[in-house]
Design an enzyme around this catalytic site. Sequence first.
Site, mmCIF file in Angstrom:
data_model
loop_
_atom_site.group_PDB
_atom_site.id
_atom_site.type_symbol
_atom_site.label_atom_id
_atom_site.label_comp_id
_atom_site.label_asym_id
_atom_site.label_seq_id
_atom_site.Cartn_x
_atom_site.Cartn_y
_atom_site.Cartn_z
ATOM 1 N N TYR A 293 47.799 23.878 31.184
ATOM 2 C CA TYR A 293 47.238 22.633 30.841
ATOM 3 C C TYR A 293 46.313 21.650 31.925
ATOM 4 O O TYR A 293 46.622 21.173 31.447
ATOM 5 C CB TYR A 293 48.737 21.598 30.712
ATOM 6 C CG TYR A 293 49.344 22.163 29.677
ATOM 7 C CD1 TYR A 293 49.231 23.612 28.894
ATOM 8 C CD2 TYR A 293 51.040 21.766 29.742
ATOM 9 C CE1 TYR A 293 50.311 23.655 28.076
ATOM 10 C CE2 TYR A 293 51.732 22.073 28.693
ATOM 11 C CZ TYR A 293 51.845 23.360 28.156
ATOM 12 O OH TYR A 293 52.474 23.955 27.157
ATOM 13 N N LYS B 297 56.313 35.867 33.662
ATOM 14 C CA LYS B 297 55.631 37.393 32.893
ATOM 15 C C LYS B 297 54.912 37.949 33.653
ATOM 16 O O LYS B 297 53.549 38.451 33.680
ATOM 17 C CB LYS B 297 54.994 36.757 31.375
ATOM 18 C CG LYS B 297 54.844 37.515 30.606
ATOM 19 C CD LYS B 297 55.974 37.750 29.660
ATOM 20 C CE LYS B 297 54.835 38.636 28.651
ATOM 21 N NZ LYS B 297 56.153 38.979 28.291
ATOM 22 N N ASP C 55 59.975 36.194 27.453
ATOM 23 C CA ASP C 55 60.299 36.582 26.460
ATOM 24 C C ASP C 55 61.687 36.930 25.986
ATOM 25 O O ASP C 55 62.251 36.059 25.388
ATOM 26 C CB ASP C 55 59.452 37.567 25.996
ATOM 27 C CG ASP C 55 58.914 38.753 26.404
ATOM 28 O OD1 ASP C 55 59.452 38.623 28.090
ATOM 29 O OD2 ASP C 55 58.980 39.797 26.542
ATOM 30 N N ASP D 90 57.528 24.034 28.873
ATOM 31 C CA ASP D 90 57.459 23.146 28.314
ATOM 32 C C ASP D 90 58.388 23.646 26.745
ATOM 33 O O ASP D 90 58.892 23.254 25.970
ATOM 34 C CB ASP D 90 55.649 22.792 27.649
ATOM 35 C CG ASP D 90 55.491 21.824 26.366
ATOM 36 O OD1 ASP D 90 56.480 21.457 26.311
ATOM 37 O OD2 ASP D 90 54.802 22.284 26.561
ATOM 38 N N ASP E 52 62.433 22.531 24.876
ATOM 39 C CA ASP E 52 62.076 22.145 23.310
ATOM 40 C C ASP E 52 63.046 23.147 22.762
ATOM 41 O O ASP E 52 63.955 23.012 21.916
ATOM 42 C CB ASP E 52 60.672 22.224 22.688
ATOM 43 C CG ASP E 52 60.540 21.032 22.993
ATOM 44 O OD1 ASP E 52 60.216 19.614 23.838
ATOM 45 O OD2 ASP E 52 59.706 21.109 21.107
#
Length: 350
Positions: free
Chosen positions: A140, A186, A218, A242, A246
């Site tokens: 971001y 990752k 993942d 992020d 959620d």
Amino acid sequence: MKIAVLKGDGIGPEIVEAAQVVLNKVDEKFNLGIEYAEALFGGAAYDVYGNPYPEESQKIVEQCDAILLGAVGAPKYDTIEPADLRPEKGLLAIRKSLGLYCNIRPIKYYDFLADRVIWKKGLLDGLDIVICRELTGGAYFGKRGHDENSAYDTISYSRPEIERIVRDAFEMAKNRDRKILHSIDKANVLDSSRLWRKVVNEIAVEYPEVELHHLYVDNAAMQLIVNPTQFDVIVTENMFGDILSDESAALGGSLGMLPSASLGGKISLFEPSHGSAPDIAGKNIANPIATILSAAMLLRFSAKNEAAARAIEDAVNAVLADNIKTPDLADETSKVVGTMEMAQEIAARI
Ligand code: NAD
């Protein structure tokens, strides 16, 4: 205690005003001397100043001890050009300018939501996770670009950026009962993740009492669904955090239940984990509990008043135990209340 109030867009004003009803009650009970300073933020600020985080608002924020934020964004702002003036960029700007690199999102399971969540009975018993998300680095904030037919974003992390958030997460894990830390990356694919994992392993040596696990993002996304109670503290980079937070919100029954604190600078910021929910804005049906619990975190972290924070959390539990619920939580047996009524019910139990 001076609190900057940034209501923002969509349901932002409704949920922040609801949280203020509860804060005012705690103020009265605990004699906190709370003062509010309101500032425009997000689309509401863009409409007036052509900027989601204008200098006028920055000045107000800088004179406060903490920030209570609603949410920003609405479809009408999604086409603003340049994109750097869109409401969500205001969020990135305030986090970056105040050095708020550490975002904490506690996720707890509430018994009374048992019939509302889709999980197998018992799967969530005892769920108590804290997600520690890096907030001012990664994709971001990385280099980006686009032309008509291609676009790119970059994930970049420096060693100090990783060290400070990882150390915070180890400290948090060390001070909890289970003392388990999952670092999520990752590292099988991304260079930035390989550095992340290396730094985590280096710092782990300083915390022998903490049980450390590494998971690829993942796999972590799946593990959160199939075996969520294995987690205690999770630390991860900005974008993974992020998305995973959620996903975890579903474990708590509703996005409307998930508070957050952004720490790391002199002034900390407290906001619900959800967005501005334009689909339900102005209808007095938004769940204000995530914002009210964010206000409790404000009292815990900025005012250092654990008793006042607990008073809010206990009152939230009491209201829900009385089966008083906003529509996102309610079933046919509940007394269904609106946003402001929910705040009043919580305030009445403090
Ligand atoms: P959202 O979180 O606003 O809404 C997702 C779904 O959850 C919607 O169905 C909404 O009605 C529901 N919901 C959210 N909060 C709720 C609450 N308190 N009570 C009851 N239901 C609630 O996410 P979105 O729809 O993807 O985004 C809407 C806007 O919010 C976009 O402009 C987005 O950019 C912005 N956004 C802002 C923030 C922020 O301000 N921190 C975070 C995420 C998204």
